[in-house]
Design a protein around this motif. Structure first.
Motif, PDB file in Angstrom:
ATOM      1  N   THR A 206      -9.534  30.185 -26.863  1.00 36.43           N
ATOM      2  CA  THR A 206      -9.916  30.736 -25.560  1.00 36.43           C
ATOM      3  C   THR A 206     -11.244  30.158 -25.082  1.00 36.43           C
ATOM      4  O   THR A 206     -11.463  30.023 -23.898  1.00 36.43           O
ATOM      5  CB  THR A 206     -10.030  32.277 -25.556  1.00 36.43           C
ATOM      6  N   PHE A 207     -12.122  29.795 -25.992  1.00 34.95           N
ATOM      7  CA  PHE A 207     -13.441  29.318 -25.562  1.00 34.95           C
ATOM      8  C   PHE A 207     -13.444  27.843 -25.166  1.00 34.95           C
ATOM      9  O   PHE A 207     -14.064  27.458 -24.178  1.00 34.95           O
ATOM     10  CB  PHE A 207     -14.460  29.553 -26.691  1.00 34.95           C
ATOM     11  N   ALA A 208     -12.765  27.025 -25.960  1.00 32.75           N
ATOM     12  CA  ALA A 208     -13.050  25.589 -25.902  1.00 32.75           C
ATOM     13  C   ALA A 208     -12.136  24.784 -25.003  1.00 32.75           C
ATOM     14  O   ALA A 208     -10.972  25.105 -24.826  1.00 32.75           O
ATOM     15  CB  ALA A 208     -12.963  25.026 -27.319  1.00 32.75           C
ATOM     16  N   ASP A 209     -12.709  23.693 -24.446  1.00 33.54           N
ATOM     17  CA  ASP A 209     -11.876  22.677 -23.790  1.00 33.54           C
ATOM     18  C   ASP A 209     -11.251  21.822 -24.876  1.00 33.54           C
ATOM     19  O   ASP A 209     -10.118  21.378 -24.777  1.00 33.54           O
ATOM     20  CB  ASP A 209     -12.730  21.725 -22.939  1.00 33.54           C
ATOM     21  N   LYS A 210     -12.056  21.553 -25.903  1.00 32.86           N
ATOM     22  CA  LYS A 210     -11.594  20.724 -27.019  1.00 32.86           C
ATOM     23  C   LYS A 210     -11.852  21.475 -28.321  1.00 32.86           C
ATOM     24  O   LYS A 210     -12.969  21.961 -28.541  1.00 32.86           O
ATOM     25  CB  LYS A 210     -12.377  19.409 -27.069  1.00 32.86           C
ATOM     26  N   VAL A 211     -10.840  21.543 -29.163  1.00 34.33           N
ATOM     27  CA  VAL A 211     -10.989  22.208 -30.451  1.00 34.33           C
ATOM     28  C   VAL A 211     -11.074  21.127 -31.537  1.00 34.33           C
ATOM     29  O   VAL A 211     -10.277  20.194 -31.556  1.00 34.33           O
ATOM     30  CB  VAL A 211      -9.811  23.164 -30.725  1.00 34.33           C
ATOM     31  N   VAL A 212     -12.093  21.261 -32.377  1.00 34.27           N
ATOM     32  CA  VAL A 212     -12.315  20.302 -33.457  1.00 34.27           C
ATOM     33  C   VAL A 212     -11.864  20.998 -34.736  1.00 34.27           C
ATOM     34  O   VAL A 212     -12.491  21.953 -35.175  1.00 34.27           O
ATOM     35  CB  VAL A 212     -13.824  19.965 -33.545  1.00 34.27           C
ATOM     36  N   VAL A 213     -10.743  20.550 -35.294  1.00 32.48           N
ATOM     37  CA  VAL A 213     -10.226  21.241 -36.483  1.00 32.48           C
ATOM     38  C   VAL A 213     -10.734  20.524 -37.734  1.00 32.48           C
ATOM     39  O   VAL A 213     -10.555  19.305 -37.877  1.00 32.48           O
ATOM     40  CB  VAL A 213      -8.682  21.291 -36.489  1.00 32.48           C
ATOM     41  N   MET A 214     -11.381  21.300 -38.609  1.00 35.02           N
ATOM     42  CA  MET A 214     -11.913  20.734 -39.851  1.00 35.02           C
ATOM     43  C   MET A 214     -11.125  21.254 -41.040  1.00 35.02           C
ATOM     44  O   MET A 214     -10.672  22.393 -41.056  1.00 35.02           O
ATOM     45  CB  MET A 214     -13.385  21.110 -40.018  1.00 35.02           C
ATOM     46  N   TYR A 215     -11.006  20.388 -42.040  1.00 32.92           N
ATOM     47  CA  TYR A 215     -10.279  20.754 -43.253  1.00 32.92           C
ATOM     48  C   TYR A 215     -10.800  19.875 -44.384  1.00 32.92           C
ATOM     49  O   TYR A 215     -10.835  18.646 -44.228  1.00 32.92           O
ATOM     50  CB  TYR A 215      -8.780  20.526 -43.015  1.00 32.92           C
ATOM     51  N   GLY A 216     -11.228  20.507 -45.449  1.00 31.12           N
ATOM     52  CA  GLY A 216     -11.675  19.761 -46.619  1.00 31.12           C
ATOM     53  C   GLY A 216     -12.777  18.752 -46.327  1.00 31.12           C
ATOM     54  O   GLY A 216     -12.764  17.646 -46.853  1.00 31.12           O
ATOM     55  N   GLY A 217     -13.746  19.144 -45.473  1.00 33.13           N
ATOM     56  CA  GLY A 217     -14.883  18.256 -45.219  1.00 33.13           C
ATOM     57  C   GLY A 217     -14.616  17.138 -44.234  1.00 33.13           C
ATOM     58  O   GLY A 217     -15.426  16.236 -44.079  1.00 33.13           O
ATOM     59  N   GLU A 218     -13.474  17.212 -43.548  1.00 38.07           N
ATOM     60  CA  GLU A 218     -13.143  16.162 -42.565  1.00 38.07           C
ATOM     61  C   GLU A 218     -12.727  16.795 -41.244  1.00 38.07           C
ATOM     62  O   GLU A 218     -12.208  17.908 -41.233  1.00 38.07           O
ATOM     63  CB  GLU A 218     -11.929  15.363 -43.037  1.00 38.07           C
TER      64      GLU A 218
END
Ligand SMILES: Nc1ncnc2c1ncn2[C@@H]1O[C@H](COP(=O)(O)OP(=O)(O)OP(=O)(O)O)[C@@H](O)[C@H]1O
Length: 356
Positions: A206-218
């Motif tokens: 709901t907040f973001a224009d772009k979502v940055v998905v992180m997993y295992g330090g990447e």
């Protein structure tokens, strides 16, 4: 406001890291646009706070550089980076009034008092604190104190970026929804570069224009909510976004077909460069049609969750979640077909392009 470049950033908390697993951040190399609203989303321990602290300057990365508008700020202290931060728990001056709390960062930088008053009034109104502007912060609820912290984060127009670290944790669910919507409006109105850390997908989407998905330090994907839904770059994004998450089924590929046990599924195109890799087909529950024809499934359970039902089934020995609309029912001899637009193919967890 600034564009933020993360230039080959790696970070290890231990001395002398040697293997990939030794790094809390393995390799982050991305540019974030000036004025963008980004959410950093991922499970506990994936490196979100580490990355945020590297942007704010609380932490110096083991390797790589960080640039604001092309200027290398890697060696600068947080106070030299001209950023605002809002943390999980309120940081307010109890003995000051609500308005003075907001005015503090502006007076601190020598802004003319008339300008301070104008800006504080504007922010008080936007975050709905006008009624208690003259009350001391002491004695206010945690919700209200956190609103003040948000206001303090937003009050300076000249910051390079505003960083939020799970800012709604202490806020009650109803106000959470309100504040999230307000933040989005504030972003539209003021146009700051915002980075918002959360492990809650609703908050991120709901907040973001772009979502940055992180997993295992990447960083496994940066995308719009729609891109994350339709074209997850990594199987983790498929699982993590959506409720229930994407179904991921082991398949053997043969040109533009995928073999799932006895079943042969037609793909939108042929996958290339998957030699020797583990191959899987990803399909979201929303893209599966349940009917009398197609591949046979056995139904294990049906969950009625209001607007639709979730059917838990088995296909060729693998679990499969299917979304069924409220008015449909499960046929006596259930079969499924997969919508071609909803099919993604993964090789060692990363999405591969399908040729035409
Ligand atoms: N000060 C520290 N010393 C050593 N290891 C740390 C330190 N801070 C974090 N780590 C480790 O680095 C990894 C990433 O942690 P980080 O706090 O960045 O994750 P996160 O995604 O923000 O998690 P959470 O959502 O729980 O806050 C984890 O394995 C964590 O245990």
């Amino acid at each position: 406001m600034a564009r933020i470049d993360l230039d080959h950033i790696r970070h290890a908390y231990m001395a002398n890291p040697s293997r990939d697993e030794d790094y809390a951040l393995r390799e982050v190399h991305h540019s974030w646009d000036d004025g963008g609203a980004y959410a950093l989303l991922g499970p506990s321990g994936c490196g979100k706070t580490t990355l945020l602290n590297i942007i704010s300057g609380l932490l110096t990365p083991s390797e790589g550089k960080i640039l604001f508008d092309g200027k290398d700020v890697t060696g600068l202290q947080p106070e030299e980076r001209n950023i605002a931060q809002v943390f999980q728990f309120p940081v307010v001056y109890d003995t000051m009034s609500v308005a003075d709390n907001l005015a503090f960062p502006l007076r601190n930088r020598g802004m003319a008092e008339a300008d301070v008053q104008a800006r504080v009034s504007e922010v008080l109104e936007m975050i709905d604190l006008v009624d208690i502007a003259n009350r001391k912060a002491r004695g206010l609820t945690a919700d209200l104190k956190q609103k003040i912290s948000l206001g303090r984060g937003l009050v300076r127009a000249d910051v390079n970026a505003i960083l939020f670290d799970e800012p709604l944790t202490v806020i009650d669910p109803h106000m959470k929804w309100q504040l999230r919507s307000q933040l989005k409006l504030l972003h539209r109105r003021f146009g700051h570069t915002m980075v918002y850390v959360t492990h809650d997908q609703t908050e991120a989407l709901t907040f973001a224009d772009k979502v940055v998905v992180m997993y295992g330090g990447e960083i496994v994907q940066i995308g719009t909510p729609q891109e994350l839904f339709e074209r997850p770059s990594h199987t983790f994004v498929g699982y993590f976004i959506g409720s229930p998450g994407m179904n991921v089924l082991p398949v053997a590929l043969d040109g533009a077909r995928a073999q799932l046990g006895e079943q042969s599924i037609v793909l939108p195109g042929a996958a290339s460069r998957t030699d020797g890799k583990r191959t899987e087909l990803g399909i979201r529950p929303e893209y599966i049609r349940l009917g009398a024809t197609g591949m046979p499934v056995s139904v294990r359970a049906i969950e009625d969750i209001g607007r639709h039902k979730i059917v838990r089934a088995m296909i060729e020995g693998h679990e499969l979640a299917i979304v069924l609309d409220e008015n449909s029912s499960v046929p006596a001899d259930p079969h499924v077909t997969f919508d071609s637009t909803g099919i993604n193919i993964y090789a060692d967890d990363w999405r591969v392009k399908l040729g035409g």
